[in-house]
Design an enzyme around this catalytic site. Structure first.
Site, PDB file in Angstrom:
ATOM      1  N   SER A 177       0.845  -1.205   0.000  1.00  0.00           N
ATOM      2  CA  SER A 177       0.000   0.000   0.000  1.00  0.00           C
ATOM      3  C   SER A 177       0.876   1.248   0.000  1.00  0.00           C
ATOM      4  O   SER A 177       2.106   1.166   0.005  1.00  0.00           O
ATOM      5  CB  SER A 177      -0.926   0.011   1.230  1.00  0.00           C
ATOM      6  N   SER A 179       0.833   3.621   2.420  1.00  0.00           N
ATOM      7  CA  SER A 179       0.784   4.244   3.741  1.00  0.00           C
ATOM      8  C   SER A 179       2.136   4.762   4.207  1.00  0.00           C
ATOM      9  O   SER A 179       2.191   5.561   5.154  1.00  0.00           O
ATOM     10  CB  SER A 179       0.236   3.250   4.763  1.00  0.00           C
ATOM     11  N   LYS A 242       5.140   0.164   9.828  1.00  0.00           N
ATOM     12  CA  LYS A 242       4.967   1.561  10.223  1.00  0.00           C
ATOM     13  C   LYS A 242       6.267   2.066  10.844  1.00  0.00           C
ATOM     14  O   LYS A 242       7.238   1.331  10.984  1.00  0.00           O
ATOM     15  CB  LYS A 242       3.822   1.709  11.242  1.00  0.00           C
ATOM     16  N   SER A 332      -3.051   6.652   6.248  1.00  0.00           N
ATOM     17  CA  SER A 332      -2.475   5.555   7.005  1.00  0.00           C
ATOM     18  C   SER A 332      -3.366   5.205   8.184  1.00  0.00           C
ATOM     19  O   SER A 332      -3.765   6.100   8.960  1.00  0.00           O
ATOM     20  CB  SER A 332      -1.075   5.928   7.506  1.00  0.00           C
TER      21      SER A 332
END
Length: 388
Positions: A177, A179, A242, A332
């Site tokens: 993705s 994010s 992350k 996100s």
């Protein structure tokens, strides 16, 4: 005796020359060697059996070769008395091969028992053994079962090496993705180090968990600003990636699109403005360089104030947990969203490893089963990029 009578006696005593007809010249015989070899073989066989060999017949000599004739009285006077002849024991006759012929001794004569009846320099000539015929199924004693066993061993060793690399050292991941833009793009192929934070039951990278119990083995706490792969707390199976923003004991909050840590705003400097297109269509965006309290600096991407996550309550990070945020702040789902619908606070045992480098990168549209798409969508500029 008167002179006339002496002259008659002298004339009668002179030898009368014998006239011999001219002997015809015989044509030379062509020697093929067969006669000599046959004679040698016969002589050799006779010597082995003990039968005496008849001497060769005397060769007749022509009168021309015999020389001048000698009268009988002179021959009788000149001839010595004959000596008695002692009979000699029969000896084997060896034939000498003429030039161009084969020596009889070089031809082996075999007995009925198959052994050689002669000794060649003390060494008997040996019959070479029959050549071994190799069957198509003869593989040197190795059966199909042993071949299968070797293949199984090779597979087991390869799996063991892959297990060690994947569990203890490195694990690859693909970014699915946007994010983490602008630092990680969809289609980036990254490598994660597994030993950086130690090992837990969720860090194997395999469908099964390691039997390590609670907590971590050889654990080390991540630093603020690290890009981390972890298991989603609500299912402990899904891999998320992350950046670590809050450490245990920190207070984290978003106020008017500005990140605050322990009540202090984080410094952001805009470095780029532009427009991106996502699922919501074209949108204006900014890229800013953000510097955390420990000095770690990196780029973030934001679509401006007014987003759903631009203003949040204060999040207090408990011991053994970490607060995670994506670099694409308005795109996100991270620790700003509670665990039931998002990420929530991440326990330390859910950490898998630290993202170290982008190994390869393909833009969306590349397919593993379509090699042509690899070349059409490859992004070489992102290969081997070390992550901040």
């Amino acid at each position: 005796m008167d002179e006339e009578h002496k002259r008659d006696v002298t004339e009668d005593s002179e030898p009368t020359p014998v006239e011999t007809p001219d002997a015809p010249v015989a044509e030379p015989a062509v020697d093929t060697g067969a006669g000599e070899v046959d004679a040698a073989e016969a002589a050799f066989a006779a010597s082995e059996s003990g039968t005496p060999v008849e001497p060769d017949a005397p060769v007749e000599t022509s009168p021309a070769e015999a020389g001048p004739a000698v009268s009988e009285p002179e021959a009788a006077a000149a001839a010595p008395e004959p000596e008695p002849v002692q009979p000699a024991a029969p000896e084997p006759v060896l034939a000498t091969a003429a030039a161009g012929t084969v020596a009889a001794a070089s031809r082996p004569i075999w007995s009925d028992q198959g052994d050689a009846p002669f000794d060649d320099g003390g060494k008997k000539e040996k019959i070479p053994p029959a050549a071994r015929v190799k069957d198509d199924d003869d593989d040197g004693g190795r059966s199909a079962g042993s071949e299968t066993l070797e293949i199984v061993k090779t597979i087991v060793v390869a799996l063991a090496i892959a297990f060690v690399l994947r569990v203890l050292l490195f694990q690859p991941f693909t970014i699915p993705s946007a994010s983490m833009e602008p630092n990680l793009y969809e289609g980036d192929y990254i490598v994660v180090s597994k030993w950086t934070y130690g090992y837990s039951k969720y860090s194997s990278g395999l469908p099964i968990n390691l039997p390590l119990g609670e907590g971590r083995v050889f654990g080390r706490a991540p630093e603020r600003g690290d890009i981390v792969v972890f298991k989603l707390p609500r299912d402990n199976r899904t891999d998320y990636i992350k950046r670590v923003i809050g450490l245990p004991g920190d207070r984290v909050q978003m106020i008017a699109n500005v990140l605050h840590i322990n009540g202090q705003p984080v410094n952001d400097v805009v470095v780029n403005r532009g427009e991106v297109e996502d699922v919501f269509g074209p949108r204006s965006m900014i890229q800013a360089r953000e510097t955390l309290p420990n000095g770690r600096s990196f780029l973030i991407q934001d679509f401006g104030p007014g987003g759903d996550l631009d203003d949040t309550p204060v999040y207090e990070v408990p011991a053994g947990h970490y607060f995670m945020m994506g670099d694409n702040r308005d795109n996100s789902i991270d620790s700003r969203v509670q665990e039931s619908a998002g990420v929530g606070l991440v326990p330390e045992e859910n950490l898998v490893g630290k993202a170290e480098i982008i190994a390869f990168s393909w833009s969306p549209g590349a397919s593993l089963f379509n090699p042509v798409s690899w070349f059409a969508n490859v992004r070489p500029s992102r290969f081997f990029r070390v992550l901040d």
